[in-house]
Scaffold this motif. Structure first.
Motif, PDB file in Angstrom:
ATOM      1  N   LEU A  41       0.810  -1.222   0.000  1.00 36.49           N
ATOM      2  CA  LEU A  41       0.000   0.000   0.000  1.00 36.49           C
ATOM      3  C   LEU A  41       0.844   1.274   0.000  1.00 36.49           C
ATOM      4  O   LEU A  41       0.336   2.356  -0.280  1.00 36.49           O
ATOM      5  CB  LEU A  41      -0.916   0.018   1.227  1.00 36.49           C
ATOM      6  N   GLY A  42       2.129   1.137   0.362  1.00 38.49           N
ATOM      7  CA  GLY A  42       3.002   2.310   0.418  1.00 38.49           C
ATOM      8  C   GLY A  42       3.207   2.870   1.805  1.00 38.49           C
ATOM      9  O   GLY A  42       3.616   4.022   1.969  1.00 38.49           O
ATOM     10  N   TYR A  43       2.944   2.060   2.825  1.00 36.41           N
ATOM     11  CA  TYR A  43       3.090   2.493   4.209  1.00 36.41           C
ATOM     12  C   TYR A  43       4.042   1.536   4.945  1.00 36.41           C
ATOM     13  O   TYR A  43       3.622   0.758   5.800  1.00 36.41           O
ATOM     14  CB  TYR A  43       1.718   2.543   4.909  1.00 36.41           C
ATOM     15  N   PRO A  44       5.334   1.606   4.619  1.00 38.07           N
ATOM     16  CA  PRO A  44       6.302   0.685   5.222  1.00 38.07           C
ATOM     17  C   PRO A  44       6.625   1.051   6.660  1.00 38.07           C
ATOM     18  O   PRO A  44       6.336   2.163   7.117  1.00 38.07           O
ATOM     19  CB  PRO A  44       7.537   0.879   4.344  1.00 38.07           C
ATOM     20  N   GLU A  45       7.251   0.112   7.351  1.00 42.99           N
ATOM     21  CA  GLU A  45       7.718   0.397   8.699  1.00 42.99           C
ATOM     22  C   GLU A  45       8.778   1.486   8.644  1.00 42.99           C
ATOM     23  O   GLU A  45       9.453   1.681   7.632  1.00 42.99           O
ATOM     24  CB  GLU A  45       8.295  -0.869   9.338  1.00 42.99           C
ATOM     25  N   LYS A  46       8.929   2.207   9.758  1.00 39.61           N
ATOM     26  CA  LYS A  46       9.912   3.294   9.851  1.00 39.61           C
ATOM     27  C   LYS A  46      11.282   2.810   9.390  1.00 39.61           C
ATOM     28  O   LYS A  46      11.715   1.721   9.746  1.00 39.61           O
ATOM     29  CB  LYS A  46      10.027   3.798  11.287  1.00 39.61           C
ATOM     30  N   GLY A  47      11.923   3.619   8.557  1.00 39.95           N
ATOM     31  CA  GLY A  47      13.254   3.303   8.064  1.00 39.95           C
ATOM     32  C   GLY A  47      13.282   2.454   6.806  1.00 39.95           C
ATOM     33  O   GLY A  47      14.343   2.184   6.266  1.00 39.95           O
ATOM     34  N   GLU A  48      12.112   2.031   6.314  1.00 39.87           N
ATOM     35  CA  GLU A  48      12.040   1.160   5.136  1.00 39.87           C
ATOM     36  C   GLU A  48      11.415   1.866   3.931  1.00 39.87           C
ATOM     37  O   GLU A  48      11.013   1.225   2.971  1.00 39.87           O
ATOM     38  CB  GLU A  48      11.222  -0.105   5.466  1.00 39.87           C
ATOM     39  N   ASN A  49      11.330   3.185   3.985  1.00 38.66           N
ATOM     40  CA  ASN A  49      10.654   3.937   2.928  1.00 38.66           C
ATOM     41  C   ASN A  49      11.503   4.010   1.659  1.00 38.66           C
ATOM     42  O   ASN A  49      12.724   4.024   1.713  1.00 38.66           O
ATOM     43  CB  ASN A  49      10.342   5.354   3.414  1.00 38.66           C
ATOM     44  N   THR A  50      10.825   4.025   0.507  1.00 37.40           N
ATOM     45  CA  THR A  50      11.467   4.214  -0.784  1.00 37.40           C
ATOM     46  C   THR A  50      10.603   5.169  -1.596  1.00 37.40           C
ATOM     47  O   THR A  50       9.449   5.434  -1.242  1.00 37.40           O
ATOM     48  CB  THR A  50      11.590   2.884  -1.562  1.00 37.40           C
ATOM     49  N   LEU A 104       9.272   4.578  -4.481  1.00 34.04           N
ATOM     50  CA  LEU A 104       8.138   3.809  -4.993  1.00 34.04           C
ATOM     51  C   LEU A 104       7.049   3.672  -3.935  1.00 34.04           C
ATOM     52  O   LEU A 104       5.862   3.844  -4.226  1.00 34.04           O
ATOM     53  CB  LEU A 104       8.588   2.434  -5.476  1.00 34.04           C
ATOM     54  N   ARG A 105       7.426   3.403  -2.712  1.00 32.03           N
ATOM     55  CA  ARG A 105       6.429   3.272  -1.635  1.00 32.03           C
ATOM     56  C   ARG A 105       5.747   4.607  -1.351  1.00 32.03           C
ATOM     57  O   ARG A 105       4.548   4.648  -1.072  1.00 32.03           O
ATOM     58  CB  ARG A 105       7.077   2.709  -0.375  1.00 32.03           C
ATOM     59  N   GLN A 106       6.490   5.701  -1.447  1.00 33.87           N
ATOM     60  CA  GLN A 106       5.872   7.023  -1.277  1.00 33.87           C
ATOM     61  C   GLN A 106       4.830   7.258  -2.360  1.00 33.87           C
ATOM     62  O   GLN A 106       3.741   7.753  -2.087  1.00 33.87           O
ATOM     63  CB  GLN A 106       6.933   8.115  -1.313  1.00 33.87           C
ATOM     64  N   ALA A 107       5.160   6.905  -3.598  1.00 36.66           N
ATOM     65  CA  ALA A 107       4.224   7.080  -4.708  1.00 36.66           C
ATOM     66  C   ALA A 107       2.976   6.227  -4.492  1.00 36.66           C
ATOM     67  O   ALA A 107       1.847   6.692  -4.702  1.00 36.66           O
ATOM     68  CB  ALA A 107       4.896   6.727  -6.029  1.00 36.66           C
ATOM     69  N   LYS A 108       3.162   4.983  -4.057  1.00 37.29           N
ATOM     70  CA  LYS A 108       2.017   4.102  -3.791  1.00 37.29           C
ATOM     71  C   LYS A 108       1.131   4.685  -2.700  1.00 37.29           C
ATOM     72  O   LYS A 108      -0.095   4.585  -2.771  1.00 37.29           O
ATOM     73  CB  LYS A 108       2.500   2.713  -3.376  1.00 37.29           C
ATOM     74  N   SER A 109       1.751   5.300  -1.693  1.00 44.93           N
ATOM     75  CA  SER A 109       0.946   5.860  -0.602  1.00 44.93           C
ATOM     76  C   SER A 109       0.061   7.001  -1.099  1.00 44.93           C
ATOM     77  O   SER A 109      -1.067   7.152  -0.643  1.00 44.93           O
ATOM     78  CB  SER A 109       1.832   6.324   0.557  1.00 44.93           C
ATOM     79  N   TYR A 110       0.559   7.798  -2.047  1.00 46.29           N
ATOM     80  CA  TYR A 110      -0.263   8.884  -2.592  1.00 46.29           C
ATOM     81  C   TYR A 110      -1.456   8.339  -3.362  1.00 46.29           C
ATOM     82  O   TYR A 110      -2.567   8.864  -3.263  1.00 46.29           O
ATOM     83  CB  TYR A 110       0.572   9.810  -3.483  1.00 46.29           C
ATOM     84  N   VAL A 111      -1.247   7.279  -4.111  1.00 51.64           N
ATOM     85  CA  VAL A 111      -2.347   6.646  -4.855  1.00 51.64           C
ATOM     86  C   VAL A 111      -3.383   6.105  -3.874  1.00 51.64           C
ATOM     87  O   VAL A 111      -4.589   6.350  -4.028  1.00 51.64           O
ATOM     88  CB  VAL A 111      -1.823   5.524  -5.781  1.00 51.64           C
ATOM     89  N   ASN A 112      -2.936   5.374  -2.857  1.00 48.71           N
ATOM     90  CA  ASN A 112      -3.865   4.810  -1.887  1.00 48.71           C
ATOM     91  C   ASN A 112      -4.531   5.879  -1.033  1.00 48.71           C
ATOM     92  O   ASN A 112      -5.670   5.720  -0.612  1.00 48.71           O
ATOM     93  CB  ASN A 112      -3.174   3.750  -1.027  1.00 48.71           C
ATOM     94  N   CYS A 113      -3.846   6.978  -0.816  1.00 48.18           N
ATOM     95  CA  CYS A 113      -4.443   8.113  -0.114  1.00 48.18           C
ATOM     96  C   CYS A 113      -5.640   8.641  -0.918  1.00 48.18           C
ATOM     97  O   CYS A 113      -6.713   8.863  -0.366  1.00 48.18           O
ATOM     98  CB  CYS A 113      -3.400   9.211   0.082  1.00 48.18           C
ATOM     99  N   ALA A 114      -5.439   8.814  -2.212  1.00 48.22           N
ATOM    100  CA  ALA A 114      -6.525   9.317  -3.072  1.00 48.22           C
ATOM    101  C   ALA A 114      -7.689   8.342  -3.099  1.00 48.22           C
ATOM    102  O   ALA A 114      -8.857   8.746  -3.012  1.00 48.22           O
ATOM    103  CB  ALA A 114      -5.983   9.558  -4.485  1.00 48.22           C
ATOM    104  N   ILE A 115      -7.386   7.059  -3.190  1.00 48.15           N
ATOM    105  CA  ILE A 115      -8.455   6.037  -3.186  1.00 48.15           C
ATOM    106  C   ILE A 115      -9.209   6.094  -1.864  1.00 48.15           C
ATOM    107  O   ILE A 115     -10.446   6.037  -1.832  1.00 48.15           O
ATOM    108  CB  ILE A 115      -7.852   4.638  -3.428  1.00 48.15           C
TER     109      ILE A 115
END
Length: 88
Positions: free
Chosen positions: A59-68, A70-81
């Protein structure tokens, strides 16, 4: 049993809605509570930690320290959904 996940990229209620909806579909997840102020997700039930982490990463919500990026981009998509689902 309650498992705690400290994650990244939770921006708003739309993010929280997407996370909660997706996690509640997992087997053995009984309830999900999210504290956006401290970027923490509380999951009640007997679901395996690895399965929840995999779903959060997807979904783009990784554990602290595991962000990338791609995961940030996925989080924006899932935020909009999640925001669109909130208004229904």
């Amino acid at each position: 049993m309650e498992t705690i996940f400290e994650v990244e990229n939770i921006k708003c209620g739309g993010c929280m809605n997407s996370i909660k909806t997706a996690l509640l579909k997992l087997e053995n997840v009984e309830d999900v509570t999210i504290d956006k102020e401290i970027d923490t997700i509380f999951v009640k039930g007997n679901a395996e930690r690895e399965i929840i982490i995999a779903k959060l990463n997807e979904l783009g919500y990784p554990e602290k320290g595991e962000n990338t990026l791609l995961r940030q981009a996925k989080s924006y998509v899932n935020c909009a959904i999640g925001r669109m689902s909130e208004t229904k």
